[in-house]
Design a protein around this motif. Structure first.
Motif, PDB file in Angstrom:
ATOM      1  N   VAL A  23      53.214  -6.018  75.340  1.00 35.69           N
ATOM      2  CA  VAL A  23      52.593  -7.151  74.645  1.00 35.69           C
ATOM      3  C   VAL A  23      51.234  -6.800  74.040  1.00 35.69           C
ATOM      4  N   ARG A  24      50.909  -5.498  73.959  1.00 37.85           N
ATOM      5  CA  ARG A  24      49.678  -5.092  73.283  1.00 37.85           C
ATOM      6  C   ARG A  24      49.856  -5.186  71.774  1.00 37.85           C
ATOM      7  N   GLU A  25      48.726  -5.113  71.048  1.00 36.70           N
ATOM      8  CA  GLU A  25      48.788  -5.063  69.595  1.00 36.70           C
ATOM      9  C   GLU A  25      49.374  -3.718  69.165  1.00 36.70           C
ATOM     10  N   GLU A  26      50.000  -3.678  67.989  1.00 36.39           N
ATOM     11  CA  GLU A  26      50.650  -2.460  67.515  1.00 36.39           C
ATOM     12  C   GLU A  26      49.685  -1.279  67.470  1.00 36.39           C
ATOM     13  N   ALA A  27      48.435  -1.524  67.053  1.00 33.90           N
ATOM     14  CA  ALA A  27      47.461  -0.432  66.943  1.00 33.90           C
ATOM     15  C   ALA A  27      47.203   0.221  68.293  1.00 33.90           C
ATOM     16  N   GLU A  28      47.258  -0.561  69.389  1.00 32.08           N
ATOM     17  CA  GLU A  28      47.009  -0.008  70.715  1.00 32.08           C
ATOM     18  C   GLU A  28      48.110   0.952  71.144  1.00 32.08           C
ATOM     19  N   LYS A 204      51.639   7.780  58.020  1.00 30.18           N
ATOM     20  CA  LYS A 204      51.246   6.569  57.314  1.00 30.18           C
ATOM     21  C   LYS A 204      49.822   6.190  57.685  1.00 30.18           C
ATOM     22  N   GLY A 205      49.230   5.308  56.865  1.00 30.57           N
ATOM     23  CA  GLY A 205      47.834   4.974  57.046  1.00 30.57           C
ATOM     24  C   GLY A 205      47.600   3.728  57.869  1.00 30.57           C
ATOM     25  N   ALA A 206      46.318   3.365  57.979  1.00 29.76           N
ATOM     26  CA  ALA A 206      45.921   2.150  58.688  1.00 29.76           C
ATOM     27  C   ALA A 206      44.829   1.462  57.886  1.00 29.76           C
ATOM     28  N   THR A 207      44.935   0.152  57.756  1.00 22.22           N
ATOM     29  CA  THR A 207      43.896  -0.620  57.067  1.00 22.22           C
ATOM     30  C   THR A 207      43.403  -1.727  57.985  1.00 22.22           C
ATOM     31  N   LEU A 208      42.115  -1.979  57.934  1.00 12.94           N
ATOM     32  CA  LEU A 208      41.509  -3.039  58.725  1.00 12.94           C
ATOM     33  C   LEU A 208      40.651  -3.907  57.812  1.00 12.94           C
ATOM     34  N   VAL A 209      40.907  -5.208  57.794  1.00 15.33           N
ATOM     35  CA  VAL A 209      40.040  -6.151  57.098  1.00 15.33           C
ATOM     36  C   VAL A 209      39.052  -6.676  58.136  1.00 15.33           C
ATOM     37  N   VAL A 210      37.769  -6.393  57.932  1.00 17.91           N
ATOM     38  CA  VAL A 210      36.738  -6.828  58.879  1.00 17.91           C
ATOM     39  C   VAL A 210      36.011  -8.023  58.276  1.00 17.91           C
ATOM     40  N   PHE A 211      36.353  -9.212  58.744  1.00 15.88           N
ATOM     41  CA  PHE A 211      35.800 -10.460  58.230  1.00 15.88           C
ATOM     42  C   PHE A 211      34.648 -10.956  59.108  1.00 15.88           C
ATOM     43  N   ASN A 212      34.683 -10.581  60.405  1.00  9.84           N
ATOM     44  CA  ASN A 212      33.757 -11.125  61.395  1.00  9.84           C
ATOM     45  C   ASN A 212      32.546 -10.225  61.584  1.00  9.84           C
ATOM     46  N   GLN A 213      31.388 -10.809  61.908  1.00  6.58           N
ATOM     47  CA  GLN A 213      30.165 -10.042  62.096  1.00  6.58           C
ATOM     48  C   GLN A 213      29.797  -9.872  63.570  1.00  6.58           C
ATOM     49  N   GLY A 348      46.152  -1.795  47.689  1.00  6.24           N
ATOM     50  CA  GLY A 348      46.717  -0.491  47.384  1.00  6.24           C
ATOM     51  C   GLY A 348      46.835   0.374  48.621  1.00  6.24           C
ATOM     52  N   GLN A 349      45.824   0.316  49.496  1.00  7.99           N
ATOM     53  CA  GLN A 349      45.857   1.083  50.742  1.00  7.99           C
ATOM     54  C   GLN A 349      46.817   0.443  51.750  1.00  7.99           C
ATOM     55  N   ALA A 350      46.850  -0.893  51.789  1.00  7.47           N
ATOM     56  CA  ALA A 350      47.729  -1.591  52.727  1.00  7.47           C
ATOM     57  C   ALA A 350      49.198  -1.284  52.445  1.00  7.47           C
ATOM     58  N   GLU A 351      49.534  -1.121  51.165  1.00  6.51           N
ATOM     59  CA  GLU A 351      50.910  -0.821  50.779  1.00  6.51           C
ATOM     60  C   GLU A 351      51.366   0.511  51.360  1.00  6.51           C
ATOM     61  N   GLU A 352      50.420   1.440  51.555  1.00  4.12           N
ATOM     62  CA  GLU A 352      50.746   2.767  52.059  1.00  4.12           C
ATOM     63  C   GLU A 352      50.540   2.884  53.573  1.00  4.12           C
ATOM     64  N   SER A 353      50.243   1.771  54.222  1.00  2.00           N
ATOM     65  CA  SER A 353      49.929   1.802  55.653  1.00  2.00           C
ATOM     66  C   SER A 353      51.008   1.115  56.483  1.00  2.00           C
ATOM     67  N   ASN A 354      51.140   1.560  57.733  1.00  2.00           N
ATOM     68  CA  ASN A 354      52.058   0.890  58.654  1.00  2.00           C
ATOM     69  C   ASN A 354      51.302   0.135  59.739  1.00  2.00           C
ATOM     70  N   VAL A 355      49.957   0.160  59.671  1.00  2.00           N
ATOM     71  CA  VAL A 355      49.118  -0.637  60.561  1.00  2.00           C
ATOM     72  C   VAL A 355      48.120  -1.398  59.700  1.00  2.00           C
ATOM     73  N   ASN A 356      48.191  -2.734  59.729  1.00  2.00           N
ATOM     74  CA  ASN A 356      47.289  -3.571  58.940  1.00  2.00           C
ATOM     75  C   ASN A 356      46.728  -4.658  59.851  1.00  2.00           C
ATOM     76  N   LEU A 357      45.417  -4.649  60.057  1.00  2.00           N
ATOM     77  CA  LEU A 357      44.789  -5.580  60.992  1.00  2.00           C
ATOM     78  C   LEU A 357      43.730  -6.425  60.296  1.00  2.00           C
ATOM     79  N   PHE A 358      43.589  -7.673  60.759  1.00  2.00           N
ATOM     80  CA  PHE A 358      42.554  -8.584  60.262  1.00  2.00           C
ATOM     81  C   PHE A 358      41.664  -8.942  61.438  1.00  2.00           C
ATOM     82  N   ILE A 359      40.387  -8.571  61.360  1.00  2.00           N
ATOM     83  CA  ILE A 359      39.481  -8.781  62.492  1.00  2.00           C
ATOM     84  C   ILE A 359      38.303  -9.645  62.062  1.00  2.00           C
TER      85      ILE A 359
END
Length: 359
Positions: A23-28, A204-213, A348-359
């Motif tokens: 039950v961990r996140e995929e990135a873990e 494959k790559g990984a993308t992270l959207v960092v919204f939080n401070q 463009g990067q997310a399309e090439e990634s298999n890990v996409n996270l929103f934080i």
């Protein structure tokens, strides 16, 4: 009180056909998982209740056992016979390490002649594996690296890293609280001892959207980013809105040319990592200072160090141009090494990634 199963039993249960859910996140799971497990993050488990069997036990694994307890309770409340793997993947990895060490004693570690030595004693994840990545990049094919660590989870991480990056985990031995691991650059003479990971997605790559401070979320973001980069992934971090404050310089920058609203934003927002709040128990900034003190005491890299290491490992740091314009942040207010880009850059990067996270 949730029902449990010992880590020593889980391999045999899975071998006999038992359902094990991680039950961990995929990135873990990139750093290793129990072979045969099915990954369903805790936040999504409720969506799959109709697809899970009620006529057989379900076993749950997480990182340390806490999320597993929550998942087991959810399943039991809905009529399932569920069991939590005691201690989670961390305990399982330590058990497997101990079992592997017993086997590895049959090989004479004293005969191994390392070409490079790396002392990571006292460092916590992701410090050791990040240093292994950087050191291996400087080595020649076939050369052997000796790594000394005190992090109990490193061996599992090292085996997963080797399996994903085309290198060889030779073996390990313990001396008191220190573990000495040996890895060869390349796959010649590859040892059978390894922890299974998603090798088919290794490139494959990984993308992270960092919204939080928030400081704690920023730390988690960069730990995941450096871990993914160490696994050989091409990593892009896209900072937008409040997340941009993580990238701001901690110094006075001329505000000439800004309108009143932009100047107000600049004054009210935290400027850089040292001024970020934490998501819980901030207590007017005291909580952030306390967590920094604990991290230093436990030899965990500070956010500033994590950011520097990430950039040195090739992690791409992109600031959202639209958010910068809305919040009145200029490029010269950001730390060196930050790119300016728009949503197309991220997609463009997310399309090439298999890990996409929103934080």
């Amino acid at each position: 009180m949730s029902k449990t199963v010992d880590v020593k039993e889980i391999d045999q249960l899975v071998k006999e056909g038992a359902l094990l859910i991680d039950v961990r996140e995929e990135a873990e799971t990139l750093m290793g998982y129990i072979e045969g497990s099915k990954n369903i993050p805790l936040g999504e488990l409720a969506k799959y209740l109709d697809e899970l069997p009620k006529d057989e036990p379900i076993y749950i694994s997480c990182q340390s056992g806490k999320r597993g307890e929550t998942a087991v309770q959810l399943l039991m409340d809905n009529g399932f016979d569920a069991y939590n793997v005691t201690g989670g993947y961390r305990a399982y990895a330590e058990y497997r390490q101990s079992a592997d060490d017993t086997k590895e004693e049959q090989a004479n570690m004293a005969q191994i002649k390392p070409d490079r030595e790396l002392n990571c004693s006292g460092l916590q994840c992701p410090g050791p594996i990040s240093q292994v990545f950087q050191t291996m990049n400087q080595m020649k094919e076939g050369e052997i690296l000796e790594v000394k660590v005190t992090d109990p989870g490193f061996i599992a991480d090292a085996k997963a890293w080797c399996a994903n990056t085309g290198n060889t985990f030779i073996g390990s031995e313990r001396s008191g609280k220190t573990t000495v691991a040996y890895m060869r650059k390349g796959t010649a003479g590859k040892s059978e001892a390894s922890v299974q990971t998603g090798g088919e997605n290794a490139n494959k790559g990984a993308t992270l959207v960092v919204f939080n401070q928030d400081l704690d979320k920023a730390i988690a973001s960069f730990i995941i980013a450096t871990g993914a980069a160490a696994m050989g992934k091409k990593v892009t971090m896209f900072f937008t809105f409040w997340g941009l404050n993580i990238l701001r310089r901690d110094e006075e920058i001329s505000q000439d040319g800004k309108d009143f609203m932009e100047k107000m934003f600049t004054k009210m927002m935290p400027a850089g990592p040292k001024h970020l709040p934490i998501s819980n128990m901030n207590m007017g900034g005291m909580g952030a200072k306390m967590i920094r003190q604990v991290m230093e005491k436990k030899n965990v890299d500070s956010l500033e160090t994590l950011m520097e290491n990430a950039m040195n490992m090739g992690v791409r740091i992109v600031a959202c141009a639209m958010s910068m314009d809305v919040m009145g942040i200029r490029k010269e207010e950001l730390i060196d090494g930050v790119e300016i880009g728009g949503v197309a850059t991220y997609l463009g990067q997310a399309e090439e990634s298999n890990v996409n996270l929103f934080i």
